[in-house]
Design a protein around this motif. Structure first.
Motif, mmCIF file in Angstrom:
data_model
loop_
_atom_site.group_PDB
_atom_site.id
_atom_site.type_symbol
_atom_site.label_atom_id
_atom_site.label_comp_id
_atom_site.label_asym_id
_atom_site.label_seq_id
_atom_site.Cartn_x
_atom_site.Cartn_y
_atom_site.Cartn_z
ATOM 1 N N LYS A 23 0.844 -1.189 0.000
ATOM 2 C CA LYS A 23 0.000 0.000 0.000
ATOM 3 C C LYS A 23 0.881 1.241 0.000
ATOM 4 O O LYS A 23 1.891 1.296 0.700
ATOM 5 C CB LYS A 23 -0.888 0.023 1.243
ATOM 6 C CG LYS A 23 -1.917 -1.093 1.311
ATOM 7 C CD LYS A 23 -2.693 -0.994 2.609
ATOM 8 C CE LYS A 23 -3.697 -2.122 2.736
ATOM 9 N NZ LYS A 23 -4.423 -2.054 4.039
ATOM 10 N N PRO A 24 0.515 2.270 -0.767
ATOM 11 C CA PRO A 24 1.318 3.491 -0.759
ATOM 12 C C PRO A 24 1.333 4.160 0.609
ATOM 13 O O PRO A 24 2.324 4.745 1.009
ATOM 14 C CB PRO A 24 0.646 4.364 -1.826
ATOM 15 C CG PRO A 24 -0.727 3.792 -1.992
ATOM 16 C CD PRO A 24 -0.601 2.327 -1.727
ATOM 17 N N VAL A 25 0.201 4.063 1.328
ATOM 18 C CA VAL A 25 0.119 4.614 2.678
ATOM 19 C C VAL A 25 -0.667 3.642 3.558
ATOM 20 O O VAL A 25 -1.746 3.178 3.166
ATOM 21 C CB VAL A 25 -0.586 5.986 2.701
ATOM 22 C CG1 VAL A 25 -0.644 6.521 4.128
ATOM 23 C CG2 VAL A 25 0.112 6.980 1.795
ATOM 24 N N SER A 26 -0.116 3.311 4.717
ATOM 25 C CA SER A 26 -0.837 2.501 5.688
ATOM 26 C C SER A 26 -0.729 3.162 7.058
ATOM 27 O O SER A 26 0.170 3.975 7.302
ATOM 28 C CB SER A 26 -0.278 1.070 5.743
ATOM 29 O OG SER A 26 1.067 1.074 6.196
ATOM 30 N N ALA A 61 1.866 6.655 10.599
ATOM 31 C CA ALA A 61 1.509 6.533 9.181
ATOM 32 C C ALA A 61 2.766 6.058 8.460
ATOM 33 O O ALA A 61 3.851 6.594 8.685
ATOM 34 C CB ALA A 61 1.039 7.867 8.624
ATOM 35 N N ASP A 62 2.635 5.044 7.632
ATOM 36 C CA ASP A 62 3.776 4.501 6.898
ATOM 37 C C ASP A 62 3.592 4.817 5.416
ATOM 38 O O ASP A 62 2.663 4.309 4.778
ATOM 39 C CB ASP A 62 3.890 2.990 7.116
ATOM 40 C CG ASP A 62 5.259 2.473 6.716
ATOM 41 O OD1 ASP A 62 6.241 2.809 7.385
ATOM 42 O OD2 ASP A 62 5.335 1.728 5.707
ATOM 43 N N ILE A 63 4.460 5.664 4.864
ATOM 44 C CA ILE A 63 4.333 6.162 3.490
ATOM 45 C C ILE A 63 5.459 5.589 2.637
ATOM 46 O O ILE A 63 6.636 5.893 2.870
ATOM 47 C CB ILE A 63 4.379 7.695 3.469
ATOM 48 C CG1 ILE A 63 3.301 8.264 4.400
ATOM 49 C CG2 ILE A 63 4.211 8.226 2.060
ATOM 50 C CD1 ILE A 63 3.453 9.752 4.658
ATOM 51 N N ASN A 64 5.120 4.755 1.664
ATOM 52 C CA ASN A 64 6.136 4.144 0.802
ATOM 53 C C ASN A 64 6.749 5.185 -0.132
ATOM 54 O O ASN A 64 6.039 5.917 -0.821
ATOM 55 C CB ASN A 64 5.530 3.016 -0.021
ATOM 56 C CG ASN A 64 5.300 1.763 0.798
ATOM 57 O OD1 ASN A 64 5.963 1.542 1.791
ATOM 58 N ND2 ASN A 64 4.337 0.957 0.380
ATOM 59 N N ILE A 65 8.073 5.243 -0.148
ATOM 60 C CA ILE A 65 8.804 6.133 -1.047
ATOM 61 C C ILE A 65 9.381 5.356 -2.221
ATOM 62 O O ILE A 65 9.424 5.841 -3.358
ATOM 63 C CB ILE A 65 9.932 6.849 -0.284
ATOM 64 C CG1 ILE A 65 9.359 7.691 0.857
ATOM 65 C CG2 ILE A 65 10.753 7.725 -1.223
ATOM 66 C CD1 ILE A 65 10.407 8.312 1.740
ATOM 67 N N SER A 70 10.713 3.942 3.264
ATOM 68 C CA SER A 70 9.415 4.499 3.612
ATOM 69 C C SER A 70 9.615 5.598 4.645
ATOM 70 O O SER A 70 10.599 5.606 5.400
ATOM 71 C CB SER A 70 8.474 3.416 4.148
ATOM 72 O OG SER A 70 8.982 2.845 5.349
ATOM 73 N N GLN A 72 7.963 7.514 7.925
ATOM 74 C CA GLN A 72 7.030 7.130 8.978
ATOM 75 C C GLN A 72 6.896 8.223 10.044
ATOM 76 O O GLN A 72 7.631 8.245 11.029
ATOM 77 C CB GLN A 72 7.472 5.822 9.635
ATOM 78 C CG GLN A 72 6.419 5.190 10.539
ATOM 79 C CD GLN A 72 6.887 3.878 11.125
ATOM 80 O OE1 GLN A 72 7.463 3.829 12.202
ATOM 81 N NE2 GLN A 72 6.653 2.790 10.410
#
Length: 217
Positions: A23-26, A61-65, A70, A72
Motif C-alpha cells: 500500500k502506498p500509505v498505511s 503513518a507509513d508512506i512508501n517512497i 518508507s 514514517q
C-alpha cells in the motif's frame, strides 16, 4: 474453460495480496515498555540517572517512497524521566546520610506527547520484513514531577531559571521485524539533544530505550 477461470481467479488473488502488502500509505498503532533515564551535565561532569520503567502508546503513518524506503511520521504519548539513587551520592561526594531524612532515591517523572519523523529501510526476510530507521523528533511536555519518599513536587514550566521547558528535540533510532499480516515487534532508542531545564549551570537531557508491539492496518 474452468482451468482458465481458476488461473484468472488465482492471479487476481495474488494481485490483491501484493497490493495489500505494498500500500502506498498505511496506518498503524504501537505500544510497549519504555526505560527512560536522564543525563545531567555541569562543569564538564556528566551524571546518568538509573532508568525507570514507563510506557508508550501511539499511532503511525507509513508512506512508501520506494521498494526499500518508507517515511514514517507518528504521534506518541511516552513517559520519560529517571531515578537518582541517593546512596550513590553519599558514597561519591560524602553527603551525611542523616541529611537525606531516610529518603534513598529521587524519581523524576515526565509525560510527553512526541512527534517522530523517521525514515525507514525495509528488507524482505521470510514471510515479512526487517526494518531499521532513524529521524528527528519534537516533543511537548504535558506534565512533570519529582518524587522523594512520600513527597511529590510538581515542576513549573516557563522560561525562568530552574523552570522546565515545554519543548524538547532529539533523534530516534529504531528497528524491528514486521510480519505479512501487519504485526510487528520493534525496539527503539530516543536521544534528547536539547536540555529540558532552563539552567545557566548545566544541562539535563532525556534518553529512552523502548521495546514493544505494533500493528499496521
Amino acid at each position: 474453460m474452468k482451468k482458465i477461470f481458476l488461473l484468472l481467479t488465482l492471479a487476481a488473488g495474488l494481485t490483491t495480496a501484493v497490493n495489500a502488502q505494498d500500500k502506498p500509505v498505511s496506518f498503524g498503532v504501537k505500544a510497549g515498555v519504555a526505560f527512560p533515564s536522564i543525563t545531567l551535565s555541569s562543569m564538564g561532569i556528566s551524571v546518568n540517572t538509573s532508568s525507570k520503567t514507563s510506557f508508550y502508546v501511539g499511532g503511525i503513518a507509513d508512506i512508501n517512497i520506494s521498494p526499500i524506503f518508507s517515511f514514517q511520521p507518528g504521534l506518541t504519548y511516552v513517559g520519560k524521566g529517571g531515578k537518582f539513587d541517593l546512596s550513590e551520592m553519599v558514597e561519591q561526594i560524602g553527603v551525611d546520610p542523616e541529611e537525606l531524612d531516610g529518603v534513598d532515591a529521587v524519581t523524576f517523572n515526565y509525560s510527553y506527547l512526541e512527534l517522530p519523523l523517521n525514515l525507514l529501510a525495509n528488507f524482505n526476510a521470510g514471510t515479512g520484513k526487517f526494518f531499521v530507521g532513524a529521524g528527528p523528533y519534537a516533543a511537548y511536555a504535558l506534565s512533570a514531577n519529582m518524587k522523594a519518599g512520600d513527597q511529590k513536587l510538581d515542576a513549573e514550566f516557563g522560561s525562568e531559571e530552574g523552570q522546565l521547558k515545554r519543548m524538547e528535540f532529539g533523534l530516534n533510532f529504531l528497528g524491528g521485524y514486521k510480519l505479512s499480516n501487519g504485526l510487528n515487534l520493534h525496539a527503539g532508542y530516543g536521544l534528547g539533544l536539547s536540555t529540558t531545564e532552563n539552567s545557566s549551570e548545566g544541562t539535563t537531557k532525556n534518553k529512552v530505550f523502548s521495546v514493544g508491539l505494533g500493528f499496521n492496518f
